[in-house]
Write a protein that holds these residues in place. Structure first.
Motif, PDB file in Angstrom:
ATOM      1  N   ARG A  42      71.401 -16.166  21.334  1.00 17.16           N
ATOM      2  CA  ARG A  42      70.488 -15.619  21.022  1.00 17.16           C
ATOM      3  C   ARG A  42      70.337 -16.172  19.447  1.00 17.16           C
ATOM      4  O   ARG A  42      69.981 -15.373  18.158  1.00 17.16           O
ATOM      5  CB  ARG A  42      71.370 -14.305  20.451  1.00 17.16           C
ATOM      6  CG  ARG A  42      71.004 -13.131  22.126  1.00 17.16           C
ATOM      7  CD  ARG A  42      72.228 -12.526  21.383  1.00 17.16           C
ATOM      8  NE  ARG A  42      72.373 -11.143  23.210  1.00 17.16           N
ATOM      9  CZ  ARG A  42      71.924 -10.146  23.386  1.00 17.16           C
ATOM     10  NH1 ARG A  42      71.138  -9.521  22.488  1.00 17.16           N
ATOM     11  NH2 ARG A  42      71.509 -10.358  24.379  1.00 17.16           N
ATOM     12  N   GLY A  43      71.354 -17.092  19.262  1.00 13.83           N
ATOM     13  CA  GLY A  43      71.190 -18.167  18.022  1.00 13.83           C
ATOM     14  C   GLY A  43      71.514 -18.190  17.577  1.00 13.83           C
ATOM     15  O   GLY A  43      72.376 -18.838  15.811  1.00 13.83           O
ATOM     16  N   PRO A  76      68.227  -9.977  21.954  1.00 17.03           N
ATOM     17  CA  PRO A  76      68.021  -9.964  22.561  1.00 17.03           C
ATOM     18  C   PRO A  76      67.296 -10.964  23.212  1.00 17.03           C
ATOM     19  O   PRO A  76      66.068 -11.394  21.896  1.00 17.03           O
ATOM     20  CB  PRO A  76      67.486  -8.978  24.334  1.00 17.03           C
ATOM     21  CG  PRO A  76      68.259  -7.784  23.514  1.00 17.03           C
ATOM     22  CD  PRO A  76      67.988  -8.373  21.674  1.00 17.03           C
ATOM     23  N   ALA A  77      68.023 -11.965  23.296  1.00 16.37           N
ATOM     24  CA  ALA A  77      66.918 -13.506  23.797  1.00 16.37           C
ATOM     25  C   ALA A  77      65.792 -13.271  24.773  1.00 16.37           C
ATOM     26  O   ALA A  77      66.627 -12.569  26.094  1.00 16.37           O
ATOM     27  CB  ALA A  77      67.884 -14.359  23.325  1.00 16.37           C
ATOM     28  N   ASP A  78      64.725 -14.229  24.803  1.00 14.88           N
ATOM     29  CA  ASP A  78      63.832 -14.469  26.077  1.00 14.88           C
ATOM     30  C   ASP A  78      64.105 -15.987  26.171  1.00 14.88           C
ATOM     31  O   ASP A  78      63.786 -17.268  25.757  1.00 14.88           O
ATOM     32  CB  ASP A  78      62.679 -14.188  25.441  1.00 14.88           C
ATOM     33  CG  ASP A  78      61.493 -14.099  26.613  1.00 14.88           C
ATOM     34  OD1 ASP A  78      62.189 -14.906  27.804  1.00 14.88           O
ATOM     35  OD2 ASP A  78      60.544 -15.034  26.684  1.00 14.88           O
ATOM     36  N   VAL A  79      65.299 -15.635  27.076  1.00  7.62           N
ATOM     37  CA  VAL A  79      65.774 -17.687  27.344  1.00  7.62           C
ATOM     38  C   VAL A  79      65.117 -18.147  28.958  1.00  7.62           C
ATOM     39  O   VAL A  79      64.767 -16.894  29.987  1.00  7.62           O
ATOM     40  CB  VAL A  79      67.388 -17.839  27.695  1.00  7.62           C
ATOM     41  CG1 VAL A  79      67.558 -17.006  26.539  1.00  7.62           C
ATOM     42  CG2 VAL A  79      67.623 -16.659  28.807  1.00  7.62           C
ATOM     43  N   THR A  80      64.900 -18.883  28.736  1.00  9.51           N
ATOM     44  CA  THR A  80      64.012 -19.464  29.894  1.00  9.51           C
ATOM     45  C   THR A  80      64.849 -20.256  31.114  1.00  9.51           C
ATOM     46  O   THR A  80      64.622 -21.281  32.545  1.00  9.51           O
ATOM     47  CB  THR A  80      62.272 -20.172  29.520  1.00  9.51           C
ATOM     48  OG1 THR A  80      62.708 -21.765  28.591  1.00  9.51           O
ATOM     49  CG2 THR A  80      62.082 -18.977  29.300  1.00  9.51           C
ATOM     50  N   GLU A  81      65.745 -21.326  30.477  1.00  8.98           N
ATOM     51  CA  GLU A  81      66.679 -22.616  30.819  1.00  8.98           C
ATOM     52  C   GLU A  81      67.454 -21.843  31.754  1.00  8.98           C
ATOM     53  O   GLU A  81      67.765 -20.290  31.646  1.00  8.98           O
ATOM     54  CB  GLU A  81      67.301 -23.193  29.746  1.00  8.98           C
ATOM     55  CG  GLU A  81      66.699 -24.132  28.864  1.00  8.98           C
ATOM     56  CD  GLU A  81      66.360 -25.138  29.132  1.00  8.98           C
ATOM     57  OE1 GLU A  81      66.208 -25.745  30.808  1.00  8.98           O
ATOM     58  OE2 GLU A  81      64.688 -25.596  28.667  1.00  8.98           O
ATOM     59  N   ALA A  93      69.365  -8.672  32.582  1.00  8.62           N
ATOM     60  CA  ALA A  93      68.273  -7.557  32.519  1.00  8.62           C
ATOM     61  C   ALA A  93      68.677  -6.260  31.739  1.00  8.62           C
ATOM     62  O   ALA A  93      67.793  -5.170  31.533  1.00  8.62           O
ATOM     63  CB  ALA A  93      69.040  -6.899  34.015  1.00  8.62           C
ATOM     64  N   LEU A  94      69.738  -6.624  30.360  1.00 11.43           N
ATOM     65  CA  LEU A  94      70.292  -5.644  29.414  1.00 11.43           C
ATOM     66  C   LEU A  94      69.368  -5.931  28.555  1.00 11.43           C
ATOM     67  O   LEU A  94      69.971  -6.388  27.452  1.00 11.43           O
ATOM     68  CB  LEU A  94      71.630  -5.547  28.914  1.00 11.43           C
ATOM     69  CG  LEU A  94      71.986  -4.483  30.520  1.00 11.43           C
ATOM     70  CD1 LEU A  94      72.560  -5.215  31.846  1.00 11.43           C
ATOM     71  CD2 LEU A  94      73.737  -4.631  29.839  1.00 11.43           C
ATOM     72  N   ASP A  95      67.644  -5.997  28.291  1.00 11.03           N
ATOM     73  CA  ASP A  95      66.683  -5.673  27.388  1.00 11.03           C
ATOM     74  C   ASP A  95      67.278  -5.065  26.241  1.00 11.03           C
ATOM     75  O   ASP A  95      65.983  -5.821  24.953  1.00 11.03           O
ATOM     76  CB  ASP A  95      65.719  -6.469  27.873  1.00 11.03           C
ATOM     77  CG  ASP A  95      64.951  -5.445  28.461  1.00 11.03           C
ATOM     78  OD1 ASP A  95      65.350  -3.874  28.604  1.00 11.03           O
ATOM     79  OD2 ASP A  95      63.702  -5.375  28.910  1.00 11.03           O
ATOM     80  N   ASP A  96      67.971  -4.025  25.972  1.00  7.18           N
ATOM     81  CA  ASP A  96      67.994  -3.353  25.342  1.00  7.18           C
ATOM     82  C   ASP A  96      69.346  -4.010  24.210  1.00  7.18           C
ATOM     83  O   ASP A  96      69.892  -2.274  23.630  1.00  7.18           O
ATOM     84  CB  ASP A  96      67.608  -2.420  25.451  1.00  7.18           C
ATOM     85  CG  ASP A  96      67.919  -1.233  26.655  1.00  7.18           C
ATOM     86  OD1 ASP A  96      69.361  -2.216  27.338  1.00  7.18           O
ATOM     87  OD2 ASP A  96      69.021  -0.205  27.441  1.00  7.18           O
ATOM     88  N   VAL A  97      70.130  -4.744  24.202  1.00  8.82           N
ATOM     89  CA  VAL A  97      71.236  -5.025  24.282  1.00  8.82           C
ATOM     90  C   VAL A  97      71.393  -5.869  23.006  1.00  8.82           C
ATOM     91  O   VAL A  97      71.273  -6.508  23.219  1.00  8.82           O
ATOM     92  CB  VAL A  97      72.792  -4.851  25.233  1.00  8.82           C
ATOM     93  CG1 VAL A  97      73.684  -4.970  24.204  1.00  8.82           C
ATOM     94  CG2 VAL A  97      72.161  -3.948  26.442  1.00  8.82           C
ATOM     95  N   GLY A  98      71.654  -5.771  21.335  1.00 14.76           N
ATOM     96  CA  GLY A  98      72.357  -6.324  20.538  1.00 14.76           C
ATOM     97  C   GLY A  98      73.343  -6.913  20.442  1.00 14.76           C
ATOM     98  O   GLY A  98      74.502  -6.528  20.972  1.00 14.76           O
TER      99      GLY A  98
END
Length: 380
Positions: free
Chosen positions: A226-227, A240-245, A350-355
């Motif tokens: 998340r940087g 939430p981060a959009d990770v591809t690795e 799957a928890l894309d609403d948690v910061g």
């Protein structure tokens, strides 16, 4: 090979600043107080880690309280193999939807990480490691984990006393459980250790080491995804981060950049030398994987979080990448920590609403390298 015998007082008072200043300076060994040496050269670290008795003595954390235990010995190898098998079985046995649900519950409870994550790992994998363990005994283990997590950041007399009490109760609970088990794990440990007390101590060391380490590796990876960077202020919410690795690559990179086992110890037991520095019995070596993993001779952009580097690891990385140690005293739970962390990270996606909101901004260089304290928050 460069060395220095200067005494860097800053290492004791502000290790993060001191280590940041030393990273990449090419100095392989330095003294920070009489008889105490910080070692970061790859060749020297591996030389020291290879010894378990003479001239460098090791103690495996899992069995640190068991008298006469020698890591890497013929006596220890079958027990370590049995432990590794049980740990592998444990992380593979838990279905992903169960992991996701437990992470969701932890996030909704709003308890701070990484402390609360230790309890998550115990809930998820403890029932596999300790089948039939009564609820009261599981709670004793939870309390002991919480006490250990608290000691990372504050170590008051009252906290230490409460920690001892919590750990004594956990030892007693595991003693009763192991005494009643006839399965392969307690049998292997009883055969090698010789007493139910030692079995309880070793099991407690195991669950403490793997749950705390795995929770910290997960927290570090989630933060870096998340940087997060040093200096991120309190109150910042990392979305939430959009990770591809792949998760495995992210775990490997988090362990490179912020190795939980950041400082491994060896006691000198015979007169010798290391990197041209004469050593005498009683001296202590502290082998710094934090500096080893940031050596610019072995890593491109060593201070950057780049999981993609693990698609094609750099030549010679095995000599410069030792997140779990090396040799006979290497961490018995290494496969579990890496693979379970990757599995949990896949479910976390799957928890894309948690910061993650920063509560305490600084990592803590204690017995383990603990990440900043964060609190999960729902973002929508």
């Amino acid at each position: 090979m460069r060395q220095t015998l200067a005494e860097p007082d800053a290492f004791r008072t502000d290790p993060l600043t001191a280590l940041a200043g030393w990273a990449g300076d090419g100095i392989a060994i330095r003294r920070f107080e009489p008889g105490r040496y910080l070692v970061s050269g790859a060749e020297l670290v591996r030389t020291a880690l290879a010894g378990t008795t003479t001239p460098f003595e090791a103690k495996a954390a899992t069995f640190g309280a068991v008298a006469g235990w020698v890591p890497g010995s013929e006596r220890s190898r079958p027990v370590n193999a049995a432990l590794a098998r049980e740990l592998d079985r444990a992380w593979q046995a838990v279905p992903p939807d169960r992991i996701t649900a437990e992470l969701r519950r932890s996030a909704e409870a709003g308890k701070t990480w990484p402390g609360a994550l230790s309890g998550c790992y115990l809930k998820l994998f403890g029932e596999q490691l300790f089948p039939g363990l009564p609820a009261k005994a599981r709670q004793a283990l939870q309390d002991a984990l919480a006490a250990s997590d608290g000691l990372d950041r504050t170590s008051t007399t009252l906290r230490r006393l409460r920690g001892r009490l919590a750990h004594s109760r956990a030892d007693a609970a595991l003693h009763r459980w192991a005494a009643e088990r006839t399965g392969p794990l307690p049998e292997a440990m009883r055969a090698a250790l010789g007493s139910a007390d030692d079995v309880a101590l070793a099991l407690h060391g195991l669950v403490g080491a793997v749950c705390r380490a795995a929770s910290m590796v997960f927290a570090w990876t989630a933060l870096l995804d998340r940087g997060w960077r040093p200096g991120t202020p309190v109150g910042t919410t990392l979305p939430p981060a959009d990770v591809t690795e792949p998760a495995a690559h992210r775990v490997s990179e988090a362990l490179r950049l912020w190795p939980v086992a950041w400082l491994l110890s060896r006691k000198v037991t015979a007169a010798t030398e290391l990197g041209g520095v004469p050593l005498v019995p009683g001296d202590r070596l502290y082998l710094c994987t934090y500096l080893l993993h940031r050596d610019p001779d072995g890593w491109d952009e060593p201070g950057e979080y780049r999981p993609s580097r693990w698609a094609r690891p750099p030549a010679g990385n095995k000599a410069r990448y030792l997140p779990y140690g090396f040799g006979g005293a290497a961490c018995v739970g290494s496969r579990f920590v890496s693979r379970a962390s990757a599995a949990v990270l896949d479910c976390w996606a799957a928890l894309d609403d948690v910061g993650l909101r920063i509560v305490e901004p600084e990592p803590v260089f204690g017995s383990l390298l603990a990440p900043p304290v964060v609190r999960p928050v729902l973002t929508r």
